[in-house]
Motif scaffolding. Structure first.
Motif, short mmCIF file in Angstrom:
data_model
loop_
_atom_site.label_atom_id
_atom_site.label_comp_id
_atom_site.label_asym_id
_atom_site.label_seq_id
_atom_site.Cartn_x
_atom_site.Cartn_y
_atom_site.Cartn_z
N PRO A 153 4.84 42.78 6.62
CA PRO A 153 4.49 42.74 8.04
C PRO A 153 5.59 43.50 8.82
O PRO A 153 6.95 43.69 8.47
N VAL A 154 5.29 44.11 10.01
CA VAL A 154 6.18 44.79 10.60
C VAL A 154 6.17 44.66 12.02
O VAL A 154 5.21 44.19 12.71
N LEU A 155 7.24 44.45 12.68
CA LEU A 155 7.59 44.15 14.22
C LEU A 155 8.17 45.36 14.64
O LEU A 155 9.31 45.63 14.34
N MET A 156 7.46 46.01 15.84
CA MET A 156 8.04 47.08 16.49
C MET A 156 8.39 46.86 17.82
O MET A 156 7.51 46.55 18.50
N VAL A 157 9.51 47.45 18.22
CA VAL A 157 9.92 47.25 19.67
C VAL A 157 9.82 48.73 20.16
O VAL A 157 10.54 49.74 19.61
N ASP A 158 9.14 48.84 20.94
CA ASP A 158 8.91 50.35 21.80
C ASP A 158 9.21 50.24 23.21
O ASP A 158 8.85 49.74 23.87
N VAL A 159 10.18 51.18 23.47
CA VAL A 159 10.54 51.54 24.75
C VAL A 159 10.44 52.90 25.42
O VAL A 159 10.65 53.13 26.55
N LYS A 160 9.86 53.61 24.74
CA LYS A 160 9.39 54.86 25.08
C LYS A 160 7.87 55.09 25.23
O LYS A 160 7.34 56.17 25.80
N GLY A 161 7.24 54.62 24.26
CA GLY A 161 5.86 54.67 24.51
C GLY A 161 5.04 55.41 23.02
O GLY A 161 3.89 55.68 23.08
N ASP A 162 5.95 55.62 22.26
CA ASP A 162 5.56 56.37 20.90
C ASP A 162 5.12 55.59 19.85
O ASP A 162 4.04 56.11 19.24
N LEU A 163 5.36 54.43 19.60
CA LEU A 163 5.06 53.69 18.62
C LEU A 163 3.50 53.20 18.68
O LEU A 163 2.81 52.90 17.70
N PRO A 164 2.93 53.03 19.96
CA PRO A 164 1.35 52.72 19.69
C PRO A 164 0.67 53.91 19.15
O PRO A 164 -0.46 53.77 18.96
N ASN A 165 1.29 55.09 18.57
CA ASN A 165 0.46 56.02 18.09
C ASN A 165 0.15 55.47 16.67
O ASN A 165 -0.78 56.18 15.91
N LEU A 166 0.70 54.36 16.12
CA LEU A 166 0.31 53.74 14.89
C LEU A 166 -1.46 53.70 15.08
O LEU A 166 -1.89 53.39 13.93
N LEU A 167 -1.61 53.30 16.19
CA LEU A 167 -3.28 52.95 16.19
C LEU A 167 -4.18 53.98 16.16
O LEU A 167 -5.26 53.76 16.48
N PHE A 168 -3.50 55.29 16.30
CA PHE A 168 -4.32 56.44 16.27
C PHE A 168 -4.79 56.71 14.85
O PHE A 168 -4.19 57.90 14.28
N THR A 169 -5.23 56.01 14.39
CA THR A 169 -5.70 56.20 12.72
C THR A 169 -7.17 56.33 12.57
O THR A 169 -7.80 55.44 13.01
N PHE A 170 -7.50 57.56 12.35
CA PHE A 170 -8.93 58.07 12.23
C PHE A 170 -9.51 58.02 10.88
O PHE A 170 -9.26 59.06 10.11
N PRO A 171 -10.27 57.16 10.37
CA PRO A 171 -10.74 56.96 9.05
C PRO A 171 -11.34 58.44 8.36
O PRO A 171 -11.18 58.84 7.33
N GLU A 172 -12.03 59.15 9.39
CA GLU A 172 -12.82 60.37 8.66
C GLU A 172 -12.14 61.52 9.08
O GLU A 172 -12.67 62.59 8.81
N LEU A 173 -11.07 61.52 9.95
CA LEU A 173 -10.40 62.59 10.17
C LEU A 173 -11.35 63.72 11.12
O LEU A 173 -11.32 64.90 10.76
N SER A 174 -12.29 63.40 11.55
CA SER A 174 -13.37 64.22 12.43
C SER A 174 -12.68 64.35 13.76
O SER A 174 -12.05 63.59 14.24
N ALA A 175 -13.21 65.51 14.55
CA ALA A 175 -13.17 65.78 15.62
C ALA A 175 -13.62 64.81 16.67
O ALA A 175 -13.02 64.64 17.72
N ALA A 176 -14.57 64.32 16.22
CA ALA A 176 -15.20 63.05 17.31
C ALA A 176 -14.33 61.83 17.36
O ALA A 176 -14.24 61.41 18.36
N GLU A 177 -13.42 61.79 16.56
CA GLU A 177 -12.36 60.69 16.65
C GLU A 177 -11.36 61.04 17.47
O GLU A 177 -10.86 60.10 18.21
N PHE A 178 -10.84 62.28 17.27
CA PHE A 178 -9.90 62.84 18.06
C PHE A 178 -10.16 63.26 19.62
O PHE A 178 -9.68 62.69 20.65
N GLU A 179 -11.55 63.37 19.99
CA GLU A 179 -11.76 64.24 21.24
C GLU A 179 -11.63 63.14 22.45
O GLU A 179 -11.04 63.41 23.40
N PRO A 180 -12.14 61.64 22.28
CA PRO A 180 -11.93 60.84 23.39
C PRO A 180 -10.56 60.68 23.99
O PRO A 180 -10.28 60.16 24.96
N TRP A 181 -9.37 61.16 23.05
CA TRP A 181 -8.11 60.98 23.38
C TRP A 181 -7.30 62.45 23.94
O TRP A 181 -6.22 62.43 23.87
#
Length: 887
Positions: free
Chosen positions: A64-92
């Motif tokens: 288990p991991v507890l992350m403290v984020d004061v800059k806004g970078d650590l939520p990038n962990l949630l940008f995990t796209f299982p198929e690595l397709s352009a359709a997964e990236f495009e909404p962001w």
């Protein structure tokens, strides 16, 4: 069972081949992080990437991991796209950034997807690893003080009696103290637990209740302040310690806070309970237990609120750690990125320092590792960090930072793993991006170079508050899908609202050239809130059509533009032969047929234009136009203090209601280039609402769209208040940061000249003082040399008599004293000159840091228009295309 090693990339010896031939896999045993880790490196060194890789490896290993984020970078962990397709990236993808580069969001997304696939392949990873990580982790994005993410009840230590009062009284009292400090900070009172009378009195009242297993919320504390249930505080009576009038004033302030809607966000959401946050979650199906990945984001809070909230969090974390059993395995990992200001050197002592120091000293015995990351190692307490067993040092540009790191590494074991201080400093200065000097006291050899692997998560950069809301919705479990057996064959029976027949321009005409305003913020589309664009929306009207449904065969216009709304498909064909009963039953259930459609467009209201959705060359049976109202709106966003002036143009449209008013709940942004000025041949038109014939109704419809633009238009601009700079319209954030660094460099150069000019007269005076003292010293030294010594004085006494010898001795003593005074003056002046030079060098060194820290002063300024700054260029009758059945 030991945790599997963390695969972080490739390593090579310090003196080895810099190419691939000398590299080997870098696997860090998980238990090495039990003795904590430190990651340092300047901007662009890959520090955040290494932190993200450590987090990913911990989660892949079930830690288990507890992350403290004061800059806004650590939520990038949630940008995990299982198929690595352009359709997964495009909404962001930021549409404005893509438009400035002359590209569409689809092109940018395709390039990003290809880059990520190639990068992962170079690290021996692929889409299967990303999917496995996404399936394994149980993410939570907590945002204390706001509902942008999952809110946190930061005062739960007050309002929820804790079993710690029986198990660990000291920990319970520390949690209570931190909660009261935050409470007093919010009302502007002294939050110091040792000196604040307010804090001491509230602590007595709250502890009395909590020990009795009763809540001590604000409502209860207000009642106790009005009528204290205790007679004394310390050796003084309660009225003598805190007068009734002062208690009433404090109660009024707390009551105002209690009534404030803003304060409500601090009292809702998940309780501040680290034990429950980090407890493994049972997965569904064959997925097994999921590993918690908890991100506590405080990027939206001001500095004082961050210190108090994180102090409270670390106190709770320390209490949880002390209640664990001992182990040498890695039980949990705590990651704190950008720790600058939260663990400063002596004598600074913010609320976060004490619990962080205690964690670094005690958590290793309980299997909890702490990883701290920072850009500026000079601003950290090295007495604490020198105990870390693993150091990851990226490129450090300034000499001062390199010296402190070398000092810290040397303090860890008496040397930097056999590497000389000068050689280590030179190595740190020349490190390329994503390459780190690694010092691990558990390894042999303990020091080497490592290049980090490609991260499984998309390192997009800081996430805004609005995007945090989208991320939280994307990781929340979707509601159960509606039962398809209960759906009616006639889509209008499912959606009795007649507006369901109209075409939603958002699905038909996506704007690829949207400006920097996020079109999703103006017109939220539930489909864009998911990390997986294919994920169905909980709204049945927004459900993706079945592949066999008629929407898949909808006609298209020029450039492939779909002219039918795929979310509102026409009813399926019915069998030709049915029984009378079935026909009667169907007739009873069928909605009334639409009114007859005209073959010519009704005239638009006076002063309005007419625009038409593109339609196929041969309109099918049942094709017709539905009236919407559209307005071309220009919003002027200004901030005279910052010198910012932006113009935002948009074409807004909404379906017309029967009373002639626009349906503002369905406002859409259109691209005028995708609309035509003439209708399709053979098309039919629905009638205009009768009230629209009145001029007042038409004007009210235009005003309603203008009001909507006024309420929903906003822009975010990066500003640097200290430098007086603001981001230009269309300027990328990276370019603005570079401009800030250049301005800071010019300012630093000018201030350095001022510093040199300020110190120059003092240095000159001390130089003159040293020269005069040196001359007096030389003169006194010559006088002493010219006088007889002790033996000479004795011989002089035998020859010339005692009086002569005594006078000679006196002269010698005076000359010696004069020599000593001159020596002391020279020494003092020289020491003062050295101190002056040191002070000047310190100020110059601090000014050298200004360009490097210019990015820390960049803030985001939200701009909204004033009511008179929104103008309407033109109003139009926009005809949306739909398939409503034969008229």
């Amino acid at each position: 069972m030991p945790t599997r090693p963390f695969t972080l990339g490739r390593s090579r010896p310090l003196s080895g081949d810099p190419g691939a031939a000398g590299a080997r896999p870098f696997e860090l045993p998980a238990h090495h992080l039990v003795t904590h880790g430190v990651v340092v490196g300047m901007t662009g060194s890959g520090k955040t990437g290494l932190v993200m890789v450590l987090v990913e490896e911990a989660l892949r290993s079930g830690v288990p991991v507890l992350m403290v984020d004061v800059k806004g970078d650590l939520p990038n962990l949630l940008f995990t796209f299982p198929e690595l397709s352009a359709a997964e990236f495009e909404p962001w993808i930021d549409p404005s950034a893509a438009a400035r580069d002359g590209r569409s969001t689809a092109d940018v997304a395709e390039g990003l997807a290809a880059r990520w696939r190639d990068g992962l392949a170079s690290s021996g990873l692929g889409s299967g690893d990303v999917a496995a990580l996404r399936a394994r982790m149980a993410p939570r994005l907590l945002t204390p003080g706001t509902t942008a993410g999952e809110p946190v009840h930061v005062l739960s230590a007050l309002e929820t009696p804790s079993p710690l009062w029986d198990e660990d009284e000291e920990a319970a009292r520390e949690a209570l103290s931190a909660s009261l400090s935050l409470l007093l900070r919010l009302v502007g009172r002294d939050p110091d637990p040792a000196r604040s009378r307010e804090h001491v009195l509230l602590a007595h009242l709250a502890e009395r209740r909590l020990r009795a297993r009763r809540a001590a919320g604000l409502e209860e504390l207000l009642a106790d302040l009005a009528d204290p249930p205790i007679a004394a505080v310390g050796a003084l009576g309660v009225d003598e310690f805190f007068a009734p009038k002062e208690r009433q004033a404090l109660a009024r302030e707390l009551n105002t806070l209690l009534a404030s809607p803003t304060f409500a966000t601090w009292r809702k959401g998940a309780p501040l309970d680290v034990a429950s946050w980090l407890a493994p979650q049972v997965g569904s199906g064959s997925g097994g237990a999921k590993t918690p990945a908890v991100i506590v984001s405080v990027a939206h809070l001001d500095d004082d609120e961050r210190l108090l909230v994180l102090g409270l969090l670390f106190d709770q974390l320390l209490s949880w750690v002390r209640g664990l059993s001992g182990t040498s395995d890695l039980r949990a990992l705590v990651v704190f990125d950008e720790v600058f200001g939260f663990l400063p050197p002596h004598p600074a002592n913010p609320p976060t320092k004490r619990p962080l120091l205690a964690l670094l000293k005690q958590a290793r015995a309980f299997g909890v590792g702490v990883v701290l990351a920072t850009q500026n190692p000079m601003d950290l307490d090295y007495k604490a960090l020198s105990n870390a067993g693993a150091w990851f040092v990226g490129r450090l540009q300034t000499d001062a930072d390199r010296e402190r790191v070398v000092e810290g590494l040397s303090g860890a074991d008496g040397g930097a793993g056999g590497v000389g201080a000068a050689a280590l400093s030179a190595t740190l200065k020349a490190l390329p991006p994503r390459t780190f000097f690694v010092r691990d006291v558990h390894m042999q050899p303990p020091s080497f170079l490592a290049e980090t692997r490609f991260s499984l998560s998309w390192l997009r950069g800081p996430v805004t508050r609005r995007e945090i809301g989208r991320l939280v919705r994307s990781i929340s479990p979707p509601p159960p899908a509606p039962d398809p057996t209960r759906a009616s064959l006639d889509s209008r029976s499912v959606h009795p609202d007649s507006r369901a027949d109209s075409l939603d321009f958002r699905s038909v005409y996506p704007d690829p050239r949207a400006d920097s305003l996020d079109s999703r913020s103006v017109h939220p589309d539930s489909r864009a809130d998911s990390l997986d664009p294919r994920r169905a929306s909980p709204d049945p009207r927004h459900a993706s059509p079945d592949p066999a449904s008629p929407a898949r065969r909808a006609p298209v216009g020029p450039g492939g533009t779909v002219v039918l709304d795929p979310r509102h498909t026409p009813a399926a064909p019915q069998p030709a032969r049915r029984s009378a009963a079935a026909r009667a039953d169907a007739g009873a259930r069928a909605p009334a047929p639409p009114p007859p459609a005209a073959t010519a467009p009704p005239p638009a209201p006076e002063g309005w234009r007419s625009l038409y959705a593109h339609a196929p060359a041969a309109a099918p049976e049942g094709f017709r136009y539905i009236p919407w109202v559209a307005a071309s709106v220009i919003a002027h966003l200004r901030d005279t203090k910052l010198g910012v002036a932006l113009n935002r143009s948009q074409l807004l449209a909404a379906p017309l209601l029967p009373d002639g008013k626009p349906d503002l709940s369905r406002v859409s942004r259109l691209d005028a280039s995708l609309l035509a000025t003439s209708p399709a041949a053979g098309a039919r038109f629905a009638e205009l609402p009768a009230p629209l014939a009145k001029r007042a109704t038409a004007q009210a419809a235009a005003r309603a769209l203008r009001e909507h633009a006024y309420r929903t238009t906003e822009a975010s601009v990066a500003v640097h208040k200290e430098l007086g700079l603001a981001q230009d319209d269309g300027e990328p954030l990276e370019a603005f940061a570079a401009r800030c660094r250049a301005a800071a460099a010019r300012l630093a150069t000018a201030e350095q000249q001022q510093v040199v000019g300020r110190f120059a007269p003092k240095i000159a005076r001390l130089g003159e003082r040293i020269a005069a003292a040196k001359a007096r010293y030389g003169q006194a030294e010559a006088e002493v040399a010219a006088l007889p010594g002790a033996v000479g004085a004795a011989l002089l006494g035998l020859v010339a008599g005692r009086d002569t010898a005594r006078r000679a001795g006196t002269q010698r003593d005076k000359a010696a004293a004069k020599l000593e005074r001159a020596r002391q003056e020279w020494t003092e002046a020289d020491a003062a000159l050295r101190d002056l030079h040191a002070a000047q060098a310190a100020e110059l060194a601090a000014l050298e840091q200004l360009p490097l820290r210019a990015g820390e002063g960049i803030e985001t300024k939200r701009l909204v228009p004033k009511k008179n700054d929104v103008e309407v260029a033109f109003v139009a009758l926009a005809w949306a295309a739909t398939l409503a059945g034969p008229a």
